[in-house]
Structures are given as C-alpha cells and as structure tokens.
Design a protein around this motif. Sequence first.
Motif, PDB file in Angstrom:
ATOM      1  N   LEU A  42       0.839  -1.179  -0.129  1.00  0.00           N
ATOM      2  CA  LEU A  42       0.006   0.078   0.002  1.00  0.00           C
ATOM      3  C   LEU A  42       0.831   1.215  -0.082  1.00  0.00           C
ATOM      4  O   LEU A  42       1.753   1.475   0.781  1.00  0.00           O
ATOM      5  N   GLY A  43       0.790   2.065  -1.195  1.00  0.00           N
ATOM      6  CA  GLY A  43       1.551   3.119  -1.162  1.00  0.00           C
ATOM      7  C   GLY A  43       0.613   4.239  -1.379  1.00  0.00           C
ATOM      8  O   GLY A  43      -0.519   4.180  -1.255  1.00  0.00           O
ATOM      9  N   GLU A  44       0.960   5.660  -1.238  1.00  0.00           N
ATOM     10  CA  GLU A  44       0.276   6.731  -1.371  1.00  0.00           C
ATOM     11  C   GLU A  44      -0.761   6.662  -2.456  1.00  0.00           C
ATOM     12  O   GLU A  44      -1.785   7.106  -2.510  1.00  0.00           O
ATOM     13  N   GLU A  45      -0.343   6.322  -3.706  1.00  0.00           N
ATOM     14  CA  GLU A  45      -0.841   6.250  -5.051  1.00  0.00           C
ATOM     15  C   GLU A  45      -1.977   5.187  -4.946  1.00  0.00           C
ATOM     16  O   GLU A  45      -3.368   5.566  -5.296  1.00  0.00           O
ATOM     17  N   GLU A  46      -1.592   4.141  -4.201  1.00  0.00           N
ATOM     18  CA  GLU A  46      -2.807   3.011  -4.217  1.00  0.00           C
ATOM     19  C   GLU A  46      -3.926   3.435  -3.132  1.00  0.00           C
ATOM     20  O   GLU A  46      -5.127   3.183  -3.327  1.00  0.00           O
ATOM     21  N   LEU A  47      -3.377   4.271  -2.196  1.00  0.00           N
ATOM     22  CA  LEU A  47      -4.336   4.433  -1.112  1.00  0.00           C
ATOM     23  C   LEU A  47      -5.493   5.606  -1.739  1.00  0.00           C
ATOM     24  O   LEU A  47      -6.645   5.627  -1.500  1.00  0.00           O
ATOM     25  N   GLU A  48      -4.976   6.595  -2.562  1.00  0.00           N
ATOM     26  CA  GLU A  48      -5.804   7.492  -3.156  1.00  0.00           C
ATOM     27  C   GLU A  48      -6.751   6.948  -4.078  1.00  0.00           C
ATOM     28  O   GLU A  48      -7.828   7.280  -4.263  1.00  0.00           O
ATOM     29  N   GLN A  49      -6.324   5.873  -4.749  1.00  0.00           N
ATOM     30  CA  GLN A  49      -7.040   5.070  -5.644  1.00  0.00           C
ATOM     31  C   GLN A  49      -8.020   3.875  -5.129  1.00  0.00           C
ATOM     32  O   GLN A  49      -8.814   3.384  -5.694  1.00  0.00           O
ATOM     33  N   GLY A  50      -7.748   3.695  -3.597  1.00  0.00           N
ATOM     34  CA  GLY A  50      -8.618   2.743  -3.006  1.00  0.00           C
ATOM     35  C   GLY A  50      -8.342   1.523  -3.381  1.00  0.00           C
ATOM     36  O   GLY A  50      -9.149   0.586  -3.264  1.00  0.00           O
ATOM     37  N   LYS A  51      -7.063   1.228  -3.631  1.00  0.00           N
ATOM     38  CA  LYS A  51      -6.593  -0.106  -4.116  1.00  0.00           C
ATOM     39  C   LYS A  51      -5.386  -0.646  -3.086  1.00  0.00           C
ATOM     40  O   LYS A  51      -4.905   0.327  -2.531  1.00  0.00           O
ATOM     41  N   ILE A  52      -5.003  -1.948  -3.396  1.00  0.00           N
ATOM     42  CA  ILE A  52      -3.892  -2.454  -2.717  1.00  0.00           C
ATOM     43  C   ILE A  52      -3.174  -3.363  -3.498  1.00  0.00           C
ATOM     44  O   ILE A  52      -4.258  -4.025  -4.459  1.00  0.00           O
ATOM     45  N   ILE A  53      -1.906  -3.757  -3.507  1.00  0.00           N
ATOM     46  CA  ILE A  53      -1.559  -4.874  -4.488  1.00  0.00           C
ATOM     47  C   ILE A  53      -1.188  -5.902  -3.464  1.00  0.00           C
ATOM     48  O   ILE A  53      -0.620  -5.936  -2.512  1.00  0.00           O
ATOM     49  N   LEU A  54      -1.616  -7.092  -3.712  1.00  0.00           N
ATOM     50  CA  LEU A  54      -1.680  -8.444  -3.024  1.00  0.00           C
ATOM     51  C   LEU A  54      -0.864  -9.386  -3.924  1.00  0.00           C
ATOM     52  O   LEU A  54      -0.968  -9.737  -5.123  1.00  0.00           O
ATOM     53  N   ARG A  55       0.260  -9.470  -3.181  1.00  0.00           N
ATOM     54  CA  ARG A  55       1.440 -10.571  -3.668  1.00  0.00           C
ATOM     55  C   ARG A  55       1.638 -11.706  -3.114  1.00  0.00           C
ATOM     56  O   ARG A  55       1.890 -11.865  -1.801  1.00  0.00           O
TER      57      ARG A  55
END
Length: 195
Positions: free
Chosen positions: A153-166
Amino acid sequence: CEEHFTKVLQYLDAMGIDYEVDPKLVRGLDYYTHTAFEILVEGIGAQSAICGGGRYNGLIEQCGGKPMPGIGFAMGMERVLAALNLSQQELANEKQEFLMLVALGEKAQEKGFELVSSLRQKGIPVSIDLLGRSLKAQLKAADREQFKYAAILGEEELEQGKIILRNLRLGEQEEISLEGLEKLLEEKYQEDEWV
C-alpha cells in the motif's frame, strides 16, 4: 516531542486502541523522551498495570554509544497471565507467517496500522514494518521470514482505494480494492493450510 507524541496517538486511534493521556504519569526513570506508557487491565486486582515503559532516544549516547533511538518496557508475567485468564484468550501454539503489510508513506502507514488491527481482530496473522524501510527492503524481509503474502500500500494506491496483494511463494500479484482486502484474506486464510 509534541509532534512525535501526536503521531503515536494517531496510530493508536487508527488501530482502535483505547487510551487515556495522563500528563502526570511517572515511570521513575529520567531518560525517557517523547512518550512513557503503562498498560492497565481492570479486574486483576489492586495492581492493574501489566506493562510500562517508554521511548529513550538519548540513553545509548549517554552510556558512550552512538546516537540511536530506543524503546523499552517491563511487564509482570503473573499479571499478564491473570489478564489472559480473565479474558479467556488462548495462546497460539506457533508463529504463523501469513501476511506482511508493506505501507509506503505516512498516510499509507496510518491506514496500514488500521488494516493490521482489523485483520488481527479477525484472527489473521499479519505484521507491518515499523522501521520505515524501502519497498525492496520490506519485501526482502517478508521473503526471508517466509510470509506467504505481502499487501503493498503506497500513497498512490491509497488515493485510488486499491492495494497490491502479492503471493510471495508463487511470485504472482493482483491489484484489488481496499474494501475487498479483508474479505479476500479471510477466504485465503480459511482455505489455506494455515488454519
């Protein structure tokens, strides 16, 4: 000190931890800086403090070492066991490395603490980096400690309401909504060999 203390309170709020600010709290040691704390449990007798400590940024330097931040605490095991007995909590038999939440940036870190608290309340083993390391360093640590998943979760993902699950074992990743993260992880945790 005030800025640091305010940030500590923000993280406690994000994790839903109840606290009371006591400007008269004294821990008895003059090397504490920024924050001193006690953890209290009602119902275990007259001595309700099970843990106490604080931050001491200048202590190692005072002892002749290099400047280094630090935190310390002491706890009474008998009181901790009494509190566990009172809450009827069972201790896990072994550490389970399921998810490392990798939060990058101040706002993402705050949201990360909120997510970690919520996931832990659902019984999902999750850790979060407390050292402010880079993405690469956090993922390397997660791999070394054999976590199955990393949620980035980075600032960009937070703004987009998303998260990367690896999936660290398979090297695969997907971008999912922040809202759907907890439900997805609950499903993965239940269907996995972790339970």
